[in-house]
Design an enzyme around this catalytic site. Structure first.
Site, mmCIF file in Angstrom:
data_model
loop_
_atom_site.group_PDB
_atom_site.id
_atom_site.type_symbol
_atom_site.label_atom_id
_atom_site.label_comp_id
_atom_site.label_asym_id
_atom_site.label_seq_id
_atom_site.Cartn_x
_atom_site.Cartn_y
_atom_site.Cartn_z
ATOM 1 N N CYS A 46 0.827 -1.214 0.000
ATOM 2 C CA CYS A 46 0.000 0.000 0.000
ATOM 3 C C CYS A 46 0.860 1.262 0.000
ATOM 4 O O CYS A 46 0.677 2.151 -0.826
ATOM 5 C CB CYS A 46 -0.926 -0.018 1.212
ATOM 6 S SG CYS A 46 -1.912 1.466 1.364
ATOM 7 N N CYS A 51 -1.562 1.730 -3.034
ATOM 8 C CA CYS A 51 -2.513 2.825 -2.782
ATOM 9 C C CYS A 51 -1.874 4.217 -2.787
ATOM 10 O O CYS A 51 -2.380 5.128 -3.452
ATOM 11 C CB CYS A 51 -3.180 2.653 -1.418
ATOM 12 S SG CYS A 51 -3.399 0.972 -0.863
ATOM 13 N N LYS A 54 -0.102 5.295 -6.129
ATOM 14 C CA LYS A 54 -1.178 5.304 -7.144
ATOM 15 C C LYS A 54 -2.053 6.539 -6.992
ATOM 16 O O LYS A 54 -2.373 7.210 -7.968
ATOM 17 C CB LYS A 54 -1.995 4.016 -6.989
ATOM 18 C CG LYS A 54 -3.170 3.834 -7.926
ATOM 19 C CD LYS A 54 -4.428 4.500 -7.512
ATOM 20 C CE LYS A 54 -4.937 4.156 -6.149
ATOM 21 N NZ LYS A 54 -5.384 2.809 -5.968
ATOM 22 N N TYR A 185 -9.090 -3.633 -10.932
ATOM 23 C CA TYR A 185 -8.781 -2.325 -10.331
ATOM 24 C C TYR A 185 -7.529 -1.701 -10.953
ATOM 25 O O TYR A 185 -7.525 -0.543 -11.355
ATOM 26 C CB TYR A 185 -8.469 -2.502 -8.844
ATOM 27 C CG TYR A 185 -9.612 -2.646 -7.894
ATOM 28 C CD1 TYR A 185 -10.300 -3.845 -7.760
ATOM 29 C CD2 TYR A 185 -9.981 -1.589 -7.071
ATOM 30 C CE1 TYR A 185 -11.315 -3.985 -6.835
ATOM 31 C CE2 TYR A 185 -11.000 -1.730 -6.136
ATOM 32 C CZ TYR A 185 -11.655 -2.929 -6.025
ATOM 33 O OH TYR A 185 -12.652 -3.059 -5.104
ATOM 34 N N GLU A 189 -7.288 1.714 -13.279
ATOM 35 C CA GLU A 189 -6.660 2.866 -12.623
ATOM 36 C C GLU A 189 -5.432 3.342 -13.409
ATOM 37 O O GLU A 189 -5.263 4.533 -13.659
ATOM 38 C CB GLU A 189 -6.265 2.505 -11.188
ATOM 39 C CG GLU A 189 -7.489 2.326 -10.285
ATOM 40 C CD GLU A 189 -7.154 2.077 -8.831
ATOM 41 O OE1 GLU A 189 -5.984 1.771 -8.527
ATOM 42 O OE2 GLU A 189 -8.073 2.193 -7.993
ATOM 43 N N HIS A 444 -26.938 21.644 -0.887
ATOM 44 C CA HIS A 444 -27.068 22.242 -2.211
ATOM 45 C C HIS A 444 -26.061 23.362 -2.405
ATOM 46 O O HIS A 444 -25.836 24.126 -1.466
ATOM 47 C CB HIS A 444 -28.500 22.790 -2.364
ATOM 48 C CG HIS A 444 -28.803 23.235 -3.751
ATOM 49 N ND1 HIS A 444 -28.951 22.360 -4.806
ATOM 50 C CD2 HIS A 444 -28.969 24.481 -4.261
ATOM 51 C CE1 HIS A 444 -29.209 23.053 -5.909
ATOM 52 N NE2 HIS A 444 -29.214 24.336 -5.607
ATOM 53 N N GLU A 449 -26.078 15.490 -3.295
ATOM 54 C CA GLU A 449 -27.465 15.606 -2.821
ATOM 55 C C GLU A 449 -28.404 14.685 -3.599
ATOM 56 O O GLU A 449 -29.487 14.348 -3.112
ATOM 57 C CB GLU A 449 -27.955 17.056 -2.882
ATOM 58 C CG GLU A 449 -28.095 17.624 -4.282
ATOM 59 C CD GLU A 449 -28.520 19.105 -4.272
ATOM 60 O OE1 GLU A 449 -29.430 19.455 -3.513
ATOM 61 O OE2 GLU A 449 -27.920 19.892 -5.029
HETATM 62 P P1 NDP Z 1 -7.964 -8.100 -10.243
HETATM 63 O O1 NDP Z 1 -8.134 -9.454 -9.698
HETATM 64 O O2 NDP Z 1 -8.867 -7.018 -9.767
HETATM 65 O O3 NDP Z 1 -8.054 -8.136 -11.828
HETATM 66 C C1 NDP Z 1 -7.263 -9.006 -12.567
HETATM 67 C C2 NDP Z 1 -7.658 -8.898 -14.014
HETATM 68 O O4 NDP Z 1 -6.775 -9.679 -14.802
HETATM 69 C C3 NDP Z 1 -9.073 -9.393 -14.286
HETATM 70 O O5 NDP Z 1 -9.709 -8.510 -15.157
HETATM 71 C C4 NDP Z 1 -8.827 -10.751 -14.944
HETATM 72 O O6 NDP Z 1 -9.816 -11.093 -15.881
HETATM 73 C C5 NDP Z 1 -7.519 -10.503 -15.675
HETATM 74 N N1 NDP Z 1 -6.801 -11.737 -15.921
HETATM 75 C C6 NDP Z 1 -6.556 -12.759 -15.049
HETATM 76 N N2 NDP Z 1 -5.869 -13.731 -15.643
HETATM 77 C C7 NDP Z 1 -5.661 -13.344 -16.919
HETATM 78 C C8 NDP Z 1 -5.027 -13.955 -18.028
HETATM 79 N N3 NDP Z 1 -4.474 -15.149 -17.938
HETATM 80 N N4 NDP Z 1 -5.016 -13.275 -19.194
HETATM 81 C C9 NDP Z 1 -5.607 -12.062 -19.282
HETATM 82 N N5 NDP Z 1 -6.218 -11.436 -18.271
HETATM 83 C C10 NDP Z 1 -6.245 -12.074 -17.093
HETATM 84 O O7 NDP Z 1 -6.441 -7.756 -9.963
HETATM 85 P P2 NDP Z 1 -5.582 -6.445 -10.046
HETATM 86 O O8 NDP Z 1 -4.234 -6.925 -10.427
HETATM 87 O O9 NDP Z 1 -6.235 -5.387 -10.853
HETATM 88 O O10 NDP Z 1 -5.584 -5.955 -8.530
HETATM 89 C C11 NDP Z 1 -5.363 -6.851 -7.463
HETATM 90 C C12 NDP Z 1 -6.211 -6.490 -6.285
HETATM 91 O O11 NDP Z 1 -5.641 -5.386 -5.616
HETATM 92 C C13 NDP Z 1 -7.621 -6.037 -6.637
HETATM 93 O O12 NDP Z 1 -8.511 -7.106 -6.826
HETATM 94 C C14 NDP Z 1 -7.983 -5.204 -5.448
HETATM 95 O O13 NDP Z 1 -8.525 -6.026 -4.452
HETATM 96 C C15 NDP Z 1 -6.663 -4.605 -5.017
HETATM 97 N N6 NDP Z 1 -6.577 -3.216 -5.473
HETATM 98 C C16 NDP Z 1 -7.418 -2.301 -4.922
HETATM 99 C C17 NDP Z 1 -7.402 -0.994 -5.330
HETATM 100 C C18 NDP Z 1 -8.361 -0.021 -4.724
HETATM 101 O O14 NDP Z 1 -8.880 -0.271 -3.652
HETATM 102 N N7 NDP Z 1 -8.645 1.098 -5.392
HETATM 103 C C19 NDP Z 1 -6.478 -0.525 -6.352
HETATM 104 C C20 NDP Z 1 -5.649 -1.572 -6.893
HETATM 105 C C21 NDP Z 1 -5.701 -2.866 -6.456
HETATM 106 P P3 NDP Z 1 -11.266 -11.647 -15.450
HETATM 107 O O15 NDP Z 1 -12.010 -10.453 -14.934
HETATM 108 O O16 NDP Z 1 -11.821 -12.160 -16.725
HETATM 109 O O17 NDP Z 1 -11.020 -12.702 -14.430
#
Ligand code: NDP
Length: 460
Positions: A46, A51, A54, A185, A189, A444, A449
């Site tokens: 983080c 976090c 980012k 995410y 982002e 307002h 709101e």
């Molecule tokens: P996520 O699990 O959110 O997303 C991973 C993405 O990668 C999904 O869209 C998935 O597709 C895709 N994917 C998985 N395997 C493959 C593959 N073999 N080929 C192509 N695409 C693939 O992970 P992130 O890495 O984005 O983030 C990790 C975690 O960190 C998040 O889930 C979140 O909990 C946390 N985070 C939170 C933030 C916040 O609070 N603002 C900011 C950043 C991270 P599919 O959807 O089809 O499975």
């Protein structure tokens, strides 16, 4: 000699990220003798590669829109405004160094012994620490595993040329052309960040629509807003291979298209960081998702070994790890009964541009759970944009269980959605009704709101 004094420490924490540090400090404040081992940076993902940097980069990217918006309000700025990546990157690094120092002082101030070493569990009450000076074994009544997650990248030809979120913040040169793989995410982002900073930005996602699991309308609205801002979205596509040529990366997609870019970020999920931790040798098996199963006391199948945060089931979010740490300390060091977190009403924000803020059930999940729901939704151009000329729109949405009138979900896409949804989350967690929302007087003029002035259901 008490049972506890038979060990060097009452609690040994492995991993000084959000959850580990919070648990260590709180346990020490409860009078426990606590140690923590970390061989990387204090503050974990983080603070160092998640976090915090980012959000700083997201602020930087938002200036782009602000400069465009300013003209309609009478401001004249040099056009085009220029952006200096090294300034942002290096200022970010200084801020993180400051935070690392704060973490160190917080731990020391709490009386926690800090070991700069790699730790592995060698028996239910022993941790072996390794660093340049060699190995040393330390005993503890309880051992807390808090090593978080680590980016995972699928294998394809040239996948080693893709960067992860651990590396993207510190690029030597700014990528004029940027590509991110994934639809979660991190992908949305970083697509928004680099697009806002001025890169030509591509997002490649294997499914039909990114942000799986979020409210469908939120996903569609975000898609349209991100596209309006210039992010090039490639759905139903994946990377077939990446090759390096002419100082650039040639990214061949499964659709047959090839894109030439300067940096590729793989945002394809994270895995529990258990490698080398020694859990297998203690007979602690991982579940199907590669996470550590724990009971409501955060105990693994070896009761003296605890785990929390991204190592266990549940949303991979810093505030979740913090909440789990507080719970764990209450249970183990204040002898309180477990009060399991309600994972259904954990709010979350996605800092894509515009931001998403959400708490509770999506419309689709609510339809499955309840016989009848009411959906209140509105989308509009914020007042600011009457003068800015921006075409950005805002979406707000409440999902209500018709029988009980309880608001079971609240969603927003728009400026500062994360700031706004935090307050709404209190109401949703408290189980307030739509009538409670209606009886709340609006502020307002704000966009917020709308959350208390939507009177007519848009659909059932
Ligand atoms: P996520 O699990 O959110 O997303 C991973 C993405 O990668 C999904 O869209 C998935 O597709 C895709 N994917 C998985 N395997 C493959 C593959 N073999 N080929 C192509 N695409 C693939 O992970 P992130 O890495 O984005 O983030 C990790 C975690 O960190 C998040 O889930 C979140 O909990 C946390 N985070 C939170 C933030 C916040 O609070 N603002 C900011 C950043 C991270 P599919 O959807 O089809 O499975």
């Amino acid at each position: 000699m008490s049972a506890e004094a038979a060990y060097d420490f009452d609690l040994f924490v492995i991993g000084a990220g959000s959850g580990g540090v919070r648990a260590a400090r709180m346990a020490a404040a409860a009078g426990a003798r606590v140690a923590i081992a970390e061989d990387r940076y204090l503050g974990g993902t983080c603070v160092n590669v998640g976090c915090v940097p980012k959000k700083l980069y997201s602020y930087a990217a938002h200036f782009h829109d602000s400069f465009d918006d300013a003209a309609g309000f009478g401001w004249q700025l040099p056009s085009p405004a220029t952006f200096d990546w090294p300034t942002l990157r290096d200022n970010k690094t200084s801020e993180i160094k400051r935070l690392n120092g704060i973490y160190q002082r917080m731990l020391e101030g709490a009386g926690v012994t800090l070991f700069n070493a790699r730790a592995r569990v060698t028996d239910p009450h022993t941790v072996t620490l390794s660093n340049a000076e060699g190995d040393v074994s330390i005993s503890a009544d309880k051992i807390l595993l808090a090593t978080g997650g680590w980016p995972w990248v699928p294998e394809f030809p040239g996948s080693d040329l893709a960067l992860t979120s651990n590396q993207i913040f510190d690029l030597e040169t700014f990528p004029e052309r940027f590509l991110v793989l994934g639809g979660g995410y991190i992908a949305v982002e970083f697509a928004s960040i680099f697009n806002g900073l001025g890169s030509e930005t591509h997002l490649i996602y294997r499914g039909d629509l990114f942000l799986k699991g979020f409210d469908q309308e939120v996903r569609e609205f975000t898609r349209d807003e991100m596209a309006k801002k210039g992010v090039k979205l490639h759905f139903a596509a994946n990377i077939a291979r990446i090759e390096q040529s002419n100082g650039a990366l040639q990214v061949a997609l499964t659709t047959g298209e090839t894109l030439e870019v300067d940096a590729v970020l793989a945002a394809t999920g994270r895995q529990a960081n258990v490698t080398g931790l020694g859990v297998e040798s203690l007979g602690i098996a991982l579940n199907g998702d590669g996470k550590l199963p724990v009971n409501e006391r955060y105990e693994t199948t070896v009761p003296s070994i605890l785990a929390l945060g991204d190592l266990i089931e549940g949303p991979e979010l810093t505030p979740v790890a913090l909440a789990e740490a507080m719970q764990l300390v209450d249970i183990h060091f204040h002898q309180k009964a477990p009060r399991p977190l309600n994972y259904d009403t954990i709010p979350t924000a996605v800092f894509c541009h515009p931001n998403i803020g959400t708490v509770g059930l999506s419309e689709e999940a609510a339809r499955e759970k309840f016989d009848k729901i009411r959906v209140y939704r509105t989308d509009f151009r914020a007042m600011k944009h009457t003068l800015s000329g921006s075409q950005e729109r805002m979406l707000m949405k409440l999902i209500v269980d018709d029988a009980s009138d309880v608001v079971v979900g609240a969603h927003m896409v728009g400026e500062e959605a994360g700031e706004l949804i935090q307050g709404i989350a209190i109401a949703v967690r408290a189980g307030l009704t739509k009538e409670d929302f209606d009886l709340t007087v609006g502020i307002h003029p704000t966009g917020a709101e709308e959350f208390v002035t939507m009177r007519t259901p848009s659909r059932y």
